[in-house]
Enzyme design. Structure first.
Site, PDB file in Angstrom:
ATOM      1  N   TYR A 228      34.016  10.274  14.029  1.00 29.76           N
ATOM      2  CA  TYR A 228      33.775   8.845  13.796  1.00 29.76           C
ATOM      3  C   TYR A 228      35.081   8.067  13.605  1.00 29.76           C
ATOM      4  CZ  TYR A 228      28.911  10.295  12.916  1.00 29.76           C
ATOM      5  OH  TYR A 228      27.655  10.821  13.021  1.00 29.76           O
TER       6      TYR A 228
ATOM      7  N   LYS B 274      30.736  24.492  13.937  1.00 25.32           N
ATOM      8  CA  LYS B 274      30.356  24.919  15.291  1.00 25.32           C
ATOM      9  C   LYS B 274      31.541  25.739  15.818  1.00 25.32           C
ATOM     10  CE  LYS B 274      27.503  24.711  18.848  1.00 25.32           C
ATOM     11  NZ  LYS B 274      26.264  25.492  18.830  1.00 25.32           N
TER      12      LYS B 274
ATOM     13  N   ASP C 290      23.670  24.225  14.494  1.00 26.25           N
ATOM     14  CA  ASP C 290      22.339  24.244  15.112  1.00 26.25           C
ATOM     15  C   ASP C 290      21.388  25.131  14.302  1.00 26.25           C
ATOM     16  OD1 ASP C 290      24.197  26.110  15.936  1.00 26.25           O
ATOM     17  OD2 ASP C 290      23.446  26.320  17.967  1.00 26.25           O
TER      18      ASP C 290
ATOM     19  N   ASP D  30      26.322  13.806   8.551  1.00 25.22           N
ATOM     20  CA  ASP D  30      25.533  12.591   8.761  1.00 25.22           C
ATOM     21  C   ASP D  30      24.114  12.988   9.179  1.00 25.22           C
ATOM     22  OD1 ASP D  30      24.755  10.018   9.248  1.00 25.22           O
ATOM     23  OD2 ASP D  30      25.941   9.738  11.070  1.00 25.22           O
TER      24      ASP D  30
ATOM     25  N   ASP E  77      20.477  13.423   6.560  1.00 29.32           N
ATOM     26  CA  ASP E  77      19.238  12.674   6.827  1.00 29.32           C
ATOM     27  C   ASP E  77      18.061  13.631   6.995  1.00 29.32           C
ATOM     28  OD1 ASP E  77      20.278  10.212   6.570  1.00 29.32           O
ATOM     29  OD2 ASP E  77      19.947   9.556   8.640  1.00 29.32           O
TER      30      ASP E  77
END
Ligand code: NAD
Length: 362
Positions: free
Chosen positions: A146, A195, A227, A251, A255
């Site tokens: 980001y 990852k 994942d 992020d 959620d």
């Protein structure tokens, strides 16, 4: 102990929920012999109305002189509020981004707790939700994808977009240290999510986290690919304590973890810098649709205040008392409208605050 707390009530339901959290903090101060000095700060729409800007330099300075900031929520209804006719840099949300940057808040903490009394709101199967869960997602907030360079170019008539994911070892180390410190105050387990089978940034992440873990022999560390973590959150959320991860993964996962609790009005959060300073706020927004009606659920803000006691002031006993009061009130069947279910007693925002204070003054 003297606690200097800056309060940003904000917009919408912000003043109502912060008012109840302050009542709870005052009860704690009385019970345990602390003195709280509050400073009120305007931010978001409330600041636009008075100063024409969502965050003033004076507000930032006032926040910096406090030990911690307690915030409600900022923003209004984008389709009706005049704040959203302003350029983006002058809208309420710009205040939030501005204060996070000014205070160098790089670590975002979002607990996701399933209370047995609210397990009916959990969208997972009963065989999973019955086990309950109590995890905390520790997300790096100021680096990664980001914040890397980005551009869109056209090459041979084909549009191409490039985003860069950069982490240096210092950025990883400081968030890892926070993660392990906080795990020590909880169930002493860190799941570092990356990852590393694909990304260099993740391989560095994993190496640095392992280096940091050597200083915390009492905390168990496991690594998990992002994942797999997304799957495990719905398959067996009870396995997690602290999930430590980078900005974008955090992020998305935070959620997901919030949604499996099913109760938006119960979710606290904190953003910390490399000192004890932090900004504490509920995970939900300013709920303009119910503002001023005294029906908002103040518990997310109250639990954010409990996080403040624990992480900024090291007042673990006091934080435990607030969390225990919340559990007791839920157990006795009191509910605000958002978490109401059959057989329970519906109470207002103010009444919920009063009930929590009663428990603390017993
Ligand atoms: P929201 O979280 O404010 O509301 C979503 C739904 O949940 C609404 O129906 C609302 O009534 C309900 N709700 C939220 N909190 C509740 C509570 N404590 N008790 C009972 N019900 C509650 O999300 P939104 O409607 O998308 O956003 C409204 C405004 O909040 C926007 O301006 C948005 O930008 C802002 N916002 C601010 C923050 C922040 O300050 N950190 C975070 C998210 C959204």
């Amino acid at each position: 102990m003297e606690l200097k707390i800056a309060c940003i009530a904000g917009d919408g339901i912000g003043p109502e929920i912060v008012g109840e959290a302050r009542k709870v903090l005052d009860a704690i101060a009385k019970r345990y012999g602390h003195e709280i000095k509050y400073t009120d700060i305007l931010m978001g729409g409330a600041s636009i109305d008075v100063h024409g800007t969502p965050l003033t330099k004076e507000a930032v300075e006032a926040a910096k002189t406090a030990d911690a900031v307690l915030m409600g929520s900022i923003g209004g209804d984008a389709s009706t509020s005049p704040w959203y006719k302003l350029p983006p840099s002058l809208r309420p949300e710009a205040g939030l981004l501005g204060i996070r940057k000014a205070l160098n808040l790089f670590a975002n903490l979002r607990p996701a707790v399933l209370y047995p009394e609210l397990s009916g709101a959990c969208p997972l199967k009963a065989e999973i939700s019955d086990k309950g869960f109590d995890m905390l997602i520790m997300r790096e907030l100021t680096g990664g994808l980001y914040f890397g360079d980005r551009k869109t170019v056209e090459e041979d008539g084909v549009r191409k977009a490039i985003d860069t994911l950069v982490y240096d070892e210092n950025e990883i180390r400081r968030i890892a240290v926070k993660g392990f410190d906080i795990a020590r105050k909880r169930k002493k387990k860190v799941t570092s999510v990356d990852k590393a089978n694909v990304l260099d940034s993740s391989r560095l992440w994993r190496n640095v986290v392992e280096e940091v873990a050597k200083g915390y022999p009492d905390v168990a560390l496991e690594h998990m690919l992002v994942d797999n973590c997304a799957m495990q959150l719905v398959k067996d959320p009870s396995q997690f304590d602290v999930i430590l991860t980078e900005n974008m993964f955090g992020d998305i996962l935070s959620d997901e973890a919030s949604m499996v609790t099913g109760s938006i009005g119960m979710l606290a959060s904190a953003s910390l810098n490399d000192t004890k300073f932090g900004l504490y706020e509920p995970s939900h927004g300013s709920a303009p649709d119910i503002a001023g009606k005294d029906i908002a659920n103040p518990i997310a803000t109250v639990l954010s205040a409990a996080m403040m006691l624990r992480y900024s002031f090291d007042l673990d006993k006091e934080a435990d008392a607030v969390e225990a009061a919340v559990k007791e009130v839920l157990k006795e069947g009191y509910r605000t409208t958002d978490i109401m279910s059959e057989g329970c007693r519906e109470v207002s925002c103010t009444k919920m605050g009063d009930l929590l204070v009663e428990k603390l003054c017993k």
